[in-house]
Scaffold this active site. Structure first.
Site, PDB file in Angstrom:
ATOM      1  N   TRP A 295     -11.568  -2.260  -8.160  1.00  0.00           N
ATOM      2  CA  TRP A 295     -12.005  -2.592  -9.738  1.00  0.00           C
ATOM      3  C   TRP A 295     -12.956  -1.334  -9.993  1.00  0.00           C
ATOM      4  CZ3 TRP A 295     -10.343  -5.471 -13.589  1.00  0.00           C
ATOM      5  CH2 TRP A 295     -10.098  -7.006 -13.973  1.00  0.00           C
TER       6      TRP A 295
ATOM      7  N   SER B 137      -6.901  -5.909  -5.579  1.00  0.00           N
ATOM      8  CA  SER B 137      -8.999  -6.320  -4.947  1.00  0.00           C
ATOM      9  C   SER B 137      -9.457  -6.754  -5.688  1.00  0.00           C
ATOM     10  CB  SER B 137      -8.675  -5.597  -4.008  1.00  0.00           C
ATOM     11  OG  SER B 137      -9.140  -4.310  -3.920  1.00  0.00           O
TER      12      SER B 137
ATOM     13  N   LEU C 230      11.451 -20.264  -5.118  1.00  0.00           N
ATOM     14  CA  LEU C 230      10.602 -19.350  -4.216  1.00  0.00           C
ATOM     15  C   LEU C 230       9.323 -19.632  -4.975  1.00  0.00           C
ATOM     16  CD1 LEU C 230       9.353 -17.361  -2.779  1.00  0.00           C
ATOM     17  CD2 LEU C 230      10.191 -15.896  -4.073  1.00  0.00           C
TER      18      LEU C 230
ATOM     19  N   ARG D 229     -12.656   1.784  -8.779  1.00  0.00           N
ATOM     20  CA  ARG D 229     -11.250   2.420  -9.686  1.00  0.00           C
ATOM     21  C   ARG D 229     -11.284   3.490 -10.504  1.00  0.00           C
ATOM     22  NH1 ARG D 229      -5.689   2.333  -6.328  1.00  0.00           N
ATOM     23  NH2 ARG D 229      -6.519   1.755  -3.547  1.00  0.00           N
TER      24      ARG D 229
ATOM     25  N   ASP E 249       0.602  -1.301   0.275  1.00  0.00           N
ATOM     26  CA  ASP E 249      -0.220  -0.113   0.288  1.00  0.00           C
ATOM     27  C   ASP E 249       0.808   1.173  -0.074  1.00  0.00           C
ATOM     28  OD1 ASP E 249      -2.146   1.055   0.133  1.00  0.00           O
ATOM     29  OD2 ASP E 249      -2.937   1.461   2.198  1.00  0.00           O
TER      30      ASP E 249
ATOM     31  N   HIS F 199       2.307   3.738  -9.335  1.00  0.00           N
ATOM     32  CA  HIS F 199       2.219   2.163  -9.357  1.00  0.00           C
ATOM     33  C   HIS F 199       3.593   1.260 -10.213  1.00  0.00           C
ATOM     34  CE1 HIS F 199      -2.112   1.893  -7.522  1.00  0.00           C
ATOM     35  NE2 HIS F 199      -2.299   2.672  -8.712  1.00  0.00           N
TER      36      HIS F 199
HETATM   37  C1  FPP Z   1      -1.999  -0.005  -3.953  1.00  0.00           C
HETATM   38  O1  FPP Z   1      -1.817   1.356  -3.263  1.00  0.00           O
HETATM   39  C2  FPP Z   1      -2.007  -0.453  -4.473  1.00  0.00           C
HETATM   40  C3  FPP Z   1      -2.283  -1.219  -5.507  1.00  0.00           C
HETATM   41  C4  FPP Z   1      -3.805  -1.089  -4.967  1.00  0.00           C
HETATM   42  C5  FPP Z   1      -1.589  -2.145  -6.433  1.00  0.00           C
HETATM   43  C6  FPP Z   1      -0.718  -2.545  -6.421  1.00  0.00           C
HETATM   44  C7  FPP Z   1       0.411  -2.273  -7.402  1.00  0.00           C
HETATM   45  C8  FPP Z   1       1.736  -2.476  -8.184  1.00  0.00           C
HETATM   46  C9  FPP Z   1       2.361  -2.632  -6.070  1.00  0.00           C
HETATM   47  C10 FPP Z   1       2.585  -2.410  -8.637  1.00  0.00           C
HETATM   48  C11 FPP Z   1       2.018  -3.836  -9.460  1.00  0.00           C
HETATM   49  C12 FPP Z   1       2.345  -4.799  -9.547  1.00  0.00           C
HETATM   50  C13 FPP Z   1       2.959  -6.059  -9.872  1.00  0.00           C
HETATM   51  C14 FPP Z   1       2.632  -7.534  -9.595  1.00  0.00           C
HETATM   52  C15 FPP Z   1       3.993  -5.927 -10.274  1.00  0.00           C
HETATM   53  P1  FPP Z   1      -2.662   2.408  -3.471  1.00  0.00           P
HETATM   54  O2  FPP Z   1      -3.293   3.098  -5.116  1.00  0.00           O
HETATM   55  O3  FPP Z   1      -4.124   1.838  -2.555  1.00  0.00           O
HETATM   56  O4  FPP Z   1      -2.409   3.505  -2.575  1.00  0.00           O
HETATM   57  P2  FPP Z   1      -2.842   4.709  -1.678  1.00  0.00           P
HETATM   58  O5  FPP Z   1      -2.941   4.387  -0.247  1.00  0.00           O
HETATM   59  O6  FPP Z   1      -1.762   5.437  -1.143  1.00  0.00           O
HETATM   60  O7  FPP Z   1      -3.564   6.038  -2.769  1.00  0.00           O
END
Ligand code: FPP
Length: 247
Positions: A76, A72, A138, A78, A27, A44
């Site tokens: 969807w 999650s 892994l 967002r 997060d 991201h």
């Molecule tokens: C939460 O941060 C993160 C996500 C919803 C997506 C996670 C994706 C990645 C780490 C990158 C791509 C993944 C892979 C496996 C290549 P947020 O956007 O909710 O952050 P915030 O809480 O600061 O808004």
């Protein structure tokens, strides 16, 4: 000092226990970006670099299972632009990492409602799953379009279908049967759950599997999460006393 005590004093301290299975709620990408006046998508993209780091670290340290919460069931909702960018990022990541995963003996195992993913993401995943199927290193479990409640509901449905078809008797439904019907069937429960970004909640992640998991929340935003901090958390885990509800 007796000779026995003296020789014990020379022994190195026991190595701290390493988790067999680490699960991570990644997060903070959006906050990382907005603090820099950048787009959430840039956050991201930066987060994908941290994914590479943590996969490499787990492989080098000898951790057997890593589960990453990448998207999650709630994500969807967002804005379509962010969802599309995340899907594009995922597909590129899977394609780019393919050779690296194969070379390093990593086995990819996506979990979640994969049928909801765009065709190109599913195809890219399918290719890497096939190519890494026999790898013994892994195991990388990627939670995509994943929700813990959704996973449990699907497991219940599978069991109900088995009962209806006469393949299972209701009195055989127990914890082991439910665990075997989950997406994570055969995977040991996480020993350690790490959440970056500071929020104190589990956000519908591995609800069944984390019953006795040790939880570590760090305020560090995912793009800033470093190998040094990861290893410090592993060391903290090694010092925890796990009782699994016993005395
Ligand atoms: C939460 O941060 C993160 C996500 C919803 C997506 C996670 C994706 C990645 C780490 C990158 C791509 C993944 C892979 C496996 C290549 P947020 O956007 O909710 O952050 P915030 O809480 O600061 O808004």
């Amino acid at each position: 000092m007796s000779s026995e005590t003296a020789s014990r004093a020379l022994e190195p301290p026991p190595a701290p226990a390493l988790p067999v299975h680490v699960a991570i709620i990644m997060d903070g990408n959006g906050r990382w970006a907005s603090r820099r006046l950048m787009s959430r998508v840039t956050g991201h993209e930066k987060g994908a670099e941290t994914v590479r780091m943590v996969v490499r670290a787990c492989r080098e340290l000898g951790i057997a299972h890593l589960t990453l919460y990448a998207f999650s069931t709630e994500n969807w909702q967002r804005p379509a632009s962010e969802v599309n960018a995340l899907m594009g990022l995922l597909r590129r990541f899977i394609d780019q990492e393919r050779a690296e995963l194969v070379r390093n003996g990593i086995r990819l195992h996506p979990i979640g409602r994969l049928e909801r993913l765009p065709d190109d993401v599913r195809e890219a995943l399918g290719r890497v799953v096939d190519e890494t199927r026999d790898n013994a290193g892994l195991r990388l479990h990627l939670a995509l379009s994943y929700g813990g409640r959704d996973e449990i509901a699907r497991a219940a449905r599978r069991i109900a279908e088995a009962v209806q078809a006469g393949r299972m008797r209701p009195e055989k439904i127990d914890e082991a049967a439910l665990a075997a019907a989950l997406d994570t069937a055969g995977v040991p429960d996480p020993d350690l759950l790490i959440r970056t970004g500071g929020e104190l909640r589990v956000s519908n992640f591995l609800l069944w599997q984390i019953a006795y998991t040790e939880i570590f929340v760090t305020p560090t935003l995912w793009p800033d999460f470093s190998r040094r901090e990861f290893e410090a958390i592993l060391a903290d885990f090694g010092r925890r006393e796990r009782r699994f509800g016993h005395l």
